[in-house]
Design an enzyme around this catalytic site. Sequence first.
Site, PDB file in Angstrom:
ATOM      1  N   MET A   8       0.977  -1.338  -0.075  1.00 31.92           N
ATOM      2  CA  MET A   8       0.086   0.082  -0.204  1.00 31.92           C
ATOM      3  C   MET A   8       0.804   1.097   0.083  1.00 31.92           C
ATOM      4  SD  MET A   8      -3.413  -0.891   2.384  1.00 31.92           S
ATOM      5  CE  MET A   8      -3.841   0.768   2.240  1.00 31.92           C
ATOM      6  N   GLU A   9       0.924   1.812  -1.149  1.00 34.45           N
ATOM      7  CA  GLU A   9       1.761   3.240  -1.353  1.00 34.45           C
ATOM      8  C   GLU A   9       1.313   4.221  -0.436  1.00 34.45           C
ATOM      9  OE1 GLU A   9       1.107   5.422  -4.760  1.00 34.45           O
ATOM     10  OE2 GLU A   9       3.306   6.325  -4.521  1.00 34.45           O
ATOM     11  N   CYS A  98      -2.192  -1.438 -10.581  1.00 34.55           N
ATOM     12  CA  CYS A  98      -2.285   0.106 -10.164  1.00 34.55           C
ATOM     13  C   CYS A  98      -3.236   0.885 -10.950  1.00 34.55           C
ATOM     14  CB  CYS A  98      -0.744   0.778 -10.243  1.00 34.55           C
ATOM     15  SG  CYS A  98      -0.979   2.251  -9.418  1.00 34.55           S
ATOM     16  N   ASN A 199      -7.655 -11.430  -2.774  1.00 31.22           N
ATOM     17  CA  ASN A 199      -7.434  -9.897  -1.984  1.00 31.22           C
ATOM     18  C   ASN A 199      -8.678  -9.231  -2.323  1.00 31.22           C
ATOM     19  OD1 ASN A 199      -6.015  -7.026  -3.278  1.00 31.22           O
ATOM     20  ND2 ASN A 199      -5.796  -7.597  -1.135  1.00 31.22           N
ATOM     21  N   GLY A 200      -9.186  -8.514  -1.505  1.00 32.00           N
ATOM     22  CA  GLY A 200     -10.004  -7.443  -1.436  1.00 32.00           C
ATOM     23  C   GLY A 200     -11.150  -7.443  -0.502  1.00 32.00           C
TER      24      GLY A 200
HETATM   25  C1  LIG Z   1      -3.562   3.660  -0.421  1.00 34.76           C
HETATM   26  C2  LIG Z   1      -3.515   2.457  -1.072  1.00 34.76           C
HETATM   27  C3  LIG Z   1      -2.046   2.224  -1.698  1.00 34.76           C
HETATM   28  C4  LIG Z   1      -2.047   0.958  -2.601  1.00 34.76           C
HETATM   29  N1  LIG Z   1      -0.591   0.674  -3.076  1.00 34.76           N
HETATM   30  C5  LIG Z   1      -0.439  -0.485  -3.934  1.00 34.76           C
HETATM   31  C6  LIG Z   1       0.928  -0.617  -4.445  1.00 34.76           C
HETATM   32  O1  LIG Z   1       1.659  -0.071  -4.233  1.00 34.76           O
HETATM   33  N2  LIG Z   1       0.977  -2.123  -5.021  1.00 34.76           N
HETATM   34  C7  LIG Z   1      -0.200  -2.670  -5.230  1.00 34.76           C
HETATM   35  O2  LIG Z   1       0.055  -3.820  -5.861  1.00 34.76           O
HETATM   36  N3  LIG Z   1      -1.159  -2.454  -4.618  1.00 34.76           N
HETATM   37  C8  LIG Z   1      -1.531  -1.272  -4.100  1.00 34.76           C
HETATM   38  N4  LIG Z   1      -2.877  -1.241  -3.345  1.00 34.76           N
HETATM   39  C9  LIG Z   1      -3.728  -1.939  -3.729  1.00 34.76           C
HETATM   40  C10 LIG Z   1      -3.871  -3.233  -2.314  1.00 34.76           C
HETATM   41  O3  LIG Z   1      -2.586  -3.852  -2.489  1.00 34.76           O
HETATM   42  C11 LIG Z   1      -4.979  -3.947  -2.355  1.00 34.76           C
HETATM   43  O4  LIG Z   1      -5.102  -4.739  -3.464  1.00 34.76           O
HETATM   44  C12 LIG Z   1      -6.391  -3.286  -2.306  1.00 34.76           C
HETATM   45  O5  LIG Z   1      -6.299  -2.194  -1.188  1.00 34.76           O
HETATM   46  C13 LIG Z   1      -7.482  -4.342  -1.851  1.00 34.76           C
HETATM   47  O6  LIG Z   1      -7.187  -4.924  -0.752  1.00 34.76           O
HETATM   48  P1  LIG Z   1      -7.846  -4.598   0.870  1.00 34.76           P
HETATM   49  O7  LIG Z   1      -9.452  -4.468   0.515  1.00 34.76           O
HETATM   50  O8  LIG Z   1      -7.492  -5.722   1.687  1.00 34.76           O
HETATM   51  O9  LIG Z   1      -7.404  -3.117   1.034  1.00 34.76           O
HETATM   52  C14 LIG Z   1      -3.205   0.043  -2.764  1.00 34.76           C
HETATM   53  C15 LIG Z   1      -4.279   0.523  -1.953  1.00 34.76           C
HETATM   54  C16 LIG Z   1      -4.191   1.582  -1.397  1.00 34.76           C
HETATM   55  C17 LIG Z   1      -5.714   1.798  -0.793  1.00 34.76           C
END
Ligand SMILES: Cc1cc2nc3c(=O)[nH]c(=O)nc-3n(C[C@H](O)[C@H](O)[C@H](O)COP(=O)(O)O)c2cc1C
Length: 321
Positions: A8-9, A98, A199-200
């Site tokens: 998560m960037e 992304c 994931n999600g």
């Molecule tokens: C703020 C933010 C930054 C993210 N940065 C990345 C990243 O750098 N690389 C990536 O593959 N996914 C990134 N994601 C996606 C997450 O890894 C993940 O796939 C997405 O949030 C869904 O999962 P969750 O519902 O558990 O959060 C980012 C998501 C968010 C909200």
Amino acid sequence: MNIMLAPMEGVIDHHMRAILTGIGGYQRCVTEFIRVVDQLLPPHVFHRLCPELLTGGKTAAGVPVVVQLLGGIPDVTAANARRVAELGAPGVDINFGCPSKLVNRKAGGAVLLKEPRRVYDITHAVRQAVPNNIPVSGKIRLGYDDTMQALDNARAVADAGASFIVVHARTRADGYKAPARWECLAHINEALNIPVIANGDINSLQDYQRCLEITGCHDVMVGRGAVARPDLARQIQQNATPLLWCEICKLLGDMYIAMKTQPGSKEKGILGRIKQWLVLLKKTYPEARAGFECVRKFRRLEALEAWLKASEKQENAVNSQ
Ligand SMILES: Cc1cc2nc3c(=O)[nH]c(=O)nc-3n(C[C@H](O)[C@H](O)[C@H](O)COP(=O)(O)O)c2cc1C
């Protein structure tokens, strides 16, 4: 069962990884994406986003940290992957999800899902460049505008030799809107002969159980839920008692100290990160709402530090009554 901590960037950096893996329950982490355009990046770029490379590629708790690359040109991405492997990464992940317009305009991230052949070429080039004992993986969404090519893209990653694939159960057009489409993962999981990591929207033990039931996957990746519920993986793995707010305050304090002691850290950046964490914590802890209202007014670290100390003390006192 494996639980991976999502990239998560701007949210899950090495400090956050250290804190969350220290609580337990994670088998693997992935760094924020490292953008590769048209050249081989110098080692300091990888060390900045993945300082764990200097400590055996693992967090202090011993959890491996996979380095994620985001690139659209197979041989350039592969050259960087080789470097990442030489620097000691325990795995290389490729970002095909992304949604950023800027990144997509430069042919990286989710836009690549429009061309499964390219997804294959990038993954294949990376696989060839990295020693066999280092896993290569891909992280995809279900598609760009729709889910029509979800299976083609998943197959492209698998056929190119990836060890596993993470599928974020949304298209780029879905953004981060709930609910994630877990039902779309079932047939991908059935069709592939490598592990499919779901994931999600896995934000609780109950979500995890339902996701596994629907998708048939064994392994999951958690992102926002891991930040909102810092012991999420431990709750899932051990059905452990949830952390109390006073324990969360202690973690906020740990994060503050880690950031403050990092050379070059900036006051505004530290305040921003603590506010950001409180915003996510609101989903789990009602106390975080009041905390955020307080902290958002702070402009100086002294005020934040005093608030952190007082919160910990106050909560400890309440809990010992
Ligand atoms: C703020 C933010 C930054 C993210 N940065 C990345 C990243 O750098 N690389 C990536 O593959 N996914 C990134 N994601 C996606 C997450 O890894 C993940 O796939 C997405 O949030 C869904 O999962 P969750 O519902 O558990 O959060 C980012 C998501 C968010 C909200």
